[in-house]
Design an enzyme around this catalytic site. Sequence first.
Site, short mmCIF file in Angstrom:
data_model
loop_
_atom_site.label_atom_id
_atom_site.label_comp_id
_atom_site.label_asym_id
_atom_site.label_seq_id
_atom_site.Cartn_x
_atom_site.Cartn_y
_atom_site.Cartn_z
N SER A 34 0.80 -1.22 0.00
CA SER A 34 0.00 0.00 0.00
C SER A 34 0.84 1.28 0.00
CB SER A 34 -0.93 0.01 1.21
OG SER A 34 -0.17 -0.15 2.40
N ASP A 326 -2.83 8.02 8.07
CA ASP A 326 -3.75 7.16 8.80
C ASP A 326 -2.95 6.26 9.74
OD1 ASP A 326 -2.72 5.13 7.22
OD2 ASP A 326 -4.51 4.87 5.99
N HIS A 329 -0.03 4.70 7.27
CA HIS A 329 0.55 5.27 6.05
C HIS A 329 0.98 6.72 6.19
CE1 HIS A 329 -2.19 1.96 4.75
NE2 HIS A 329 -1.08 1.62 4.14
#
Length: 361
Positions: A34, A326, A329
């Site tokens: 991600s 978040d 990340h």
Amino acid sequence: MTCFVSIAFFFFFFFFFSYCEAQKASALYVFGDSLVDVGNNNFLKLSIVKANHFPYGIDFPTKKPTGRFSNGKNAADFIAEELGLPTSTPYLSLLSEAKNNKNNVSFTGGTSFASAGAGIFDGSDERYRQSIPLTKQVDYYVEAHDEMAKQIGISDLQDHLSTSIFAVVIGSNDLFGYFDSSKLRHKSTPQQYVDSMVSSLTAQLQRIYDNGGRKFEIAGVGALGCCPAYRLKNKTECQEEINHWALKYNEGLKSTLKEWQSQNEGLTYSFFDTYAANYDLILNPSSHGFSEVKAACCGLGELRARVPCLLVTSFCPNRNDHIFWDQYHPTEAASRIFADRIFNGPSQYTSPITMKQLLAL
Ligand SMILES: *[C@@H]1O[C@H](CO)[C@@H](O)[C@H](O)[C@H]1NC(C)=O
């Protein structure tokens, strides 16, 4: 007259060579999780790891969610920018476009195989229901390689690939998976686990090399214990155990890459010490314009990390002063700094060379 001609020639060559220098790489091929997914997971029907809702993308040029786990751009965008290239297109989006338009798919403009939730080990996608693990990403690359060979011929393809960059950003999900699973912890010691992460990753890198890859940009893992989700486990301080093994993994990878290079002709790479770069932001936030190193920007509860970043959760007004967007990340602002260091160094973060030097080889 002669003088004018030589000056004209001088300028001609000057601009000709500066132009050549501006063309830094033929294309960028991206593998990973991600941190660098630019939209593949949006094509996975069953996946629950999708950044396809507000406020993801709030600072992206389109102001829309794109599948990036960021308020705006992520490291994949900034690495492409450093190379003077457009962001690599998600592999699954290229396939779907070709299917809809019933035409041949072209991968040579740069392709991203990265998928949120992906690990080096295939098993790590179970806990996220669906993502493309590294082995599968490389399977897709090999298929793309064969298709490109059909389209442009193997000789041109070899030229193209040997002047392209292969960026690999993966490993965090395997470590999170280990420390969150008592089953995995029973199966192997942390040392065995990180050793096997290194050897599995190297096996996949070898497959890329065997299919034309020559210039590799390989990232270690960051200070995982300092992400907001893990700080909650230690009264908002960094969780030391996972940090320790993140360091061990990076160390092992760094020395294995050296060995791997010596066994493969024409192979060059730059290793990025994500941990050190990450820790520097945490220790010296103000020199980079950050004021919040612990809390996430989007989420709810303590450190805005008890509840993940959802459509309904609140988010901080100034995304540029947070390191974390978040629970897991980085913000666009932090990703931009990482990409700059990948490209330019200094050498405490890049070994044996920077990505800029990798391009010049
Ligand atoms: C919690 O944080 C403190 C301070 O950084 C550190 O000394 C300690 O080892 C940490 N504990 C755990 C369980 O990570």
